[in-house]
Design an enzyme around this catalytic site. Structure first.
Site, PDB file in Angstrom:
ATOM      1  N   ASP A  96     103.218  -5.674 -15.498  1.00 56.45           N
ATOM      2  CA  ASP A  96     103.195  -6.674 -14.845  1.00 56.45           C
ATOM      3  C   ASP A  96     101.979  -7.564 -14.967  1.00 56.45           C
ATOM      4  O   ASP A  96     101.802  -8.487 -14.280  1.00 56.45           O
ATOM      5  CB  ASP A  96     103.216  -6.172 -13.172  1.00 56.45           C
ATOM      6  CG  ASP A  96     101.735  -5.666 -12.637  1.00 56.45           C
ATOM      7  OD1 ASP A  96     101.123  -4.801 -13.338  1.00 56.45           O
ATOM      8  OD2 ASP A  96     101.396  -6.117 -11.559  1.00 56.45           O
ATOM      9  N   ASP A 139     102.724   0.847 -17.093  1.00 56.44           N
ATOM     10  CA  ASP A 139     101.592   0.636 -16.713  1.00 56.44           C
ATOM     11  C   ASP A 139     101.217   1.368 -15.102  1.00 56.44           C
ATOM     12  O   ASP A 139     102.513   1.559 -14.537  1.00 56.44           O
ATOM     13  CB  ASP A 139     101.335  -0.771 -16.674  1.00 56.44           C
ATOM     14  CG  ASP A 139     100.143  -1.111 -15.861  1.00 56.44           C
ATOM     15  OD1 ASP A 139      98.824  -0.795 -16.418  1.00 56.44           O
ATOM     16  OD2 ASP A 139      99.945  -2.135 -14.925  1.00 56.44           O
ATOM     17  N   ASP A 176      99.063  -6.420 -19.876  1.00 61.97           N
ATOM     18  CA  ASP A 176     100.254  -5.763 -20.605  1.00 61.97           C
ATOM     19  C   ASP A 176     101.016  -6.491 -21.334  1.00 61.97           C
ATOM     20  O   ASP A 176     101.921  -6.254 -22.030  1.00 61.97           O
ATOM     21  CB  ASP A 176     101.240  -5.400 -19.157  1.00 61.97           C
ATOM     22  CG  ASP A 176     100.688  -4.332 -18.160  1.00 61.97           C
ATOM     23  OD1 ASP A 176      99.680  -3.352 -18.802  1.00 61.97           O
ATOM     24  OD2 ASP A 176     100.812  -4.692 -17.090  1.00 61.97           O
TER      25      ASP A 176
END
Length: 796
Positions: free
Chosen positions: A684, A486, A688
């Site tokens: 995080d 990410d 996600d």
């Protein structure tokens, strides 16, 4: 006589007999009386009127001879208030849960042995102190066994070594001496092994101790028959002197060698839990609670409650998780990140229990205590990972099911072949080789090969800020070939910062920033914090805001000190005349991965401000290292394509996908997997979580959300990208270590059992003594554990 300063240095060194704690006595001293109190820790008489060291417990005041005694009492008052119970209690807590390193499904209250494999159980979660009760018991038994086994070996083997042959009377005395020395070894010191072996048989899981017990009892029983009923043996079963062979020394020395192996194994296994004990030792035993009147009292850590104000003095450990209310200091947070870099702390900052305060004094408020602290959760996660099974363990488990029956069958076959075709005395040769086969086989080395490496690797990872949720994650991470990341909070810091302020003609930068920050002070948008912090860092004061209004997807409006102000994107400013210079500057900033917001004051474009989420300092170096190790790097982000490409241009990425929803991210993971990739995903945020769950290995950045961490198999406590590199290298080292252990265990048994059966005799005339077989078996498990312990010092 000892001075008080000697006691203050860490405890008393006197030898007064302890008395009941809290009892006071009166004795004449000149004129009048003198009241004395007993130190509950050491039993020394203390004068309450002059005692410097005092503590309250259960409504009673106790006085101590030294600061060391007081500290011990506060940490464990129950231990000293009931000394009789403390002396009679076992070293291990009988309420604690114990488990088997080879069979984690076995759990019971208190210590004991595993009903399946017979190994000594160990605490499910090791305590801060080393419980060496079992170790000391085995060591003591081994020392006693040595006293008996050494003369037994000399009596039995001495005549053979020196070519001596004694008269019948002397030979009889020596045989009875062998019997007297071997019997306590076989019956008393070896008794627990027979029980462990029999429990394994009853549990349909015969184990190493089943083989040892069978071999020892066969050798001892044969020798008993030879001693008490020699007439039962025909001439073909006697040696050249007409004597029936004895194997008392084999049965007795085998027990001594097994005890030696168990002692060494327990010592080595104790070191595998050193990481958890080290984590537990990070928490202080006591802390200083600050009362409403600002008075400070030292209390045990388990008495801290949420909301308590605590004083952390220079050099002390942070007791629990909380927030700093007053003071400035730097805190060593290496337990979280693995990096010994002190982090500045002041009012409003969070602190974590177990980290170490620097030179300043901090006043903090407790927010998480007991099992809710980060440290407690780390310990729990490591303990669970250590007890889980890796996929590689399946092979060893399948072999172990058939191992003992196969060894017994080989032993019986060896007995039959030697008895039918062996040289005279055939029965003696048959017994010796059958016993050697039973003794040399070691299913424990096979069973320990995987779990012992997992235990050490989990502990090593915790010390570096890498937490594995399960053993499968350690094995799986080493096999991944694609790493998906990410952007926000993983590659970038997730904390936007004000980077640029550009003023239009007729305005200055300070004025543009002042009105923007004043307007953002009423906003809850993530970018508002960056603008406000930027104004504060530049010492720009804000004004009063009225009539605040948020325009979804465009920006905000309001009135600042009587002036109408708008702050937002180009769509919000569509009604204003946009200077070409500002437009060009905005395009330049966007290409540099910055978010641009325009500022308008009283109907005129006053300027623009730019905010950027910085790339983490270690991102470029870490990603280059991961790519060099053969990983394909993919970035998935919900951000716009321009910003994503601007970030990617600075990084060694193979692919970038932007504008993705949480569902899209999970679909992208599935697409990569369908193409044959083994995917690890690092993220995080809440968005996600689906992708982390869909990936083969999910890696949660510890600075993120609890939902992300619950969806992942690996957590990086500090949220640094370098943790991914350390985790992958550790997993690869652990898998190599497991392969080495399995190769040794299989190879040892594959070679040892045929040699013990006599496979070398037709070619070289060599036979393996049961004593040598016992020595080899005893050190096989120790060798596997020793190899696993190398992971503690592997270079990562």
């Amino acid at each position: 006589m000892h001075t008080s300063s000697e006691h203050d240095k860490g405890g008393c060194r006197h030898c007064h007999a302890p008395t009941d704690p809290g009892v006071t006595t009166e004795r004449a001293r000149g004129t009048g009386t003198h009241v004395s109190s007993t130190d509950p820790v050491c039993g020394m008489s203390v004068d309450p009127a002059t005692a410097k060291h005092v503590a309250e417990h259960a409504g009673q005041t106790f006085h101590f001879c030294s600061a060391g005694c007081r500290q011990k009492f506060i940490a464990e008052p129950g231990k000293y208030l009931d000394p009789v119970a403390a002396r009679s209690a076992p070293a291990a807590d009988r309420d604690a849960i114990y488990t088997c390193p080879m069979h984690p499904e076995i759990r019971q209250h208190g210590p004991g042995s595993c009903p399946k494999c017979g190994m000594a159980l160990e605490p499910l979660v090791p305590t801060g102190a080393v419980d060496d009760g079992e170790l000391r018991r085995v060591r003591r038994k081994f020392l006693i066994a040595s006293v008996l086994a050494i003369p037994l070996l000399l009596v039995a083997m001495g005549p053979h070594l020196f070519g001596l042959h004694f008269a019948a009377g002397t030979a009889t005395v020596l045989r009875w001496a062998e019997f007297l020395l071997a019997t306590p070894l076989v019956t008393w010191l070896g008794g627990s092994y027979y029980l462990r072996g029999w429990k394994g048989v009853l549990a349909a899981s015969p184990n190493m101790y089943s083989l040892i017990g069978l071999g020892v009892l066969v050798a001892y029983g044969f020798s008993l028959a030879a001693l008490f009923a020699p007439g039962l043996f025909p001439a073909s079963m006697r040696d050249t002197h007409g004597d029936v062979p004895f194997y008392f020394e084999a049965s007795g020395v085998i027990i001594a060698l097994v005890l030696l192996g168990e002692w060494l194994e327990l010592r080595a296994r104790g070191r595998t839990s050193a990481a958890i004990r080290g984590l537990l030792d990070l928490a202080p035993k006591t802390t200083h609670r600050v009362g409403d009147d600002d008075s400070e009292n030292e209390i045990a850590l388990d008495r801290v409650e949420v909301g308590d104000r605590l004083r952390v003095r220079p050099g002390e450990k942070i007791p629990v998780d909380g927030t700093v209310e007053d003071g400035h200091s730097s805190v060593d947070e290496s337990m979280l990140s693995g990096e010994p870099i002190a982090v500045a702390k002041s009012a409003g900052d969070t602190v974590t229990g177990g980290t170490i305060n620097g030179t300043g004094s901090l006043l903090m408020r407790a927010e998480k205590v007991g099992s809710d602290t980060v440290l407690a959760q780390i310990v729990d996660l490591v303990a669970r990972a250590q007890r889980s099974k890796a996929p590689l363990q399946r092979l060893a488990d399948q072999v172990s099911v058939w191992f003992v029956p196969a060894v017994v069958a080989i032993s019986a076959l060896a007995f039959g072949l030697w008895f039918a075709f062996g040289p005279e005395p055939r029965l003696a040769h048959a017994v010796v080789n059958a016993v050697a086969v039973l003794i040399i086989a070691c299913p424990c080395a096979l069973g320990l090969a995987t779990p012992i490496s997992i235990m050490v690797a989990s502990g090593r990872g915790a010390g570096m800020g890498v937490l594995f949720r399960e053993a499968a994650a350690i094995e799986g991470l080493s096999r991944t070939d694609t790493l998906v990341l990410d952007k926000t909070g993983t590659i970038t810091e997730g904390k936007p910062k004000l980077t640029d302020v550009v003023a239009a003609e007729g305005f200055d930068e300070a004025d543009v920033l002042a009105v923007a920050a004043s307007l953002e002070s009423a906003s809850e948008h993530p970018l508002a914090r960056a603008v406000l912090d930027g104004a504060r860092e530049r010492y720009v004061s804000t004004g009063k805001t009225r009539g605040f209004d948020s325009v979804t997807g465009q920006g905000v409006r309001g009135e600042v000190d009587g002036r109408k102000v708008s702050l937002g994107n180009a769509r919000l400013m569509a009604s204003y005349s946009m200077p070409a210079a500002l437009t060009d500057q905005a395009d330049v900033l966007r290409r540099d991965a910055k978010t641009v917001m325009f500022v308008a004051v009283d109907g005129r474009l006053a300027g623009l401000i730019a905010v950027q989420d910085p790339i983490k300092p270690d991102a470029v170096e870490t990603l280059q290292a991961l790519k060099a190790e053969g990983l394909r790097l993919v970035m998935l982000t919900g951000d716009n394509e321009a910003t994503a490409k601007a970030v990617a241009s600075r990084l060694p990425l193979d692919e970038v996908r932007a504008g993705l929803s949480p569902k899209d991210k999970a679909a992208a993971i599935a697409e990569l997997q369908n193409a044959g990739a083994r995917v690890a995903m690092a993220g995080d945020g809440i968005n996600d979580a689906p992708a982390l769950a869909a990936a083969d290995i999910g890696i949660a950045m510890g600075n993120g959300t609890d939902i992300a961490m619950e969806s992942a198999q690996i957590t990086l406590v500090k949220g640094e990208l370098g943790g991914i590199l350390r985790a992958r290298r550790l997993s690869a080292a652990a898998v190599r270590n497991i392969h080495q252990n399995l190769a040794f265990a299989f190879g040892y048994n594959a070679l040892g059992v045929p040699i013990a059966a006599g496979a070398l005799y037709p070619f070289f005339g060599l036979l393996l003594s049961p004593v040598i077989a016992a020595a080899a078996m005893s050190f096989s498990s120790v060798s596997v554990i020793g190899n696993a312990l190398r992971l503690r010092h592997a270079r990562l």
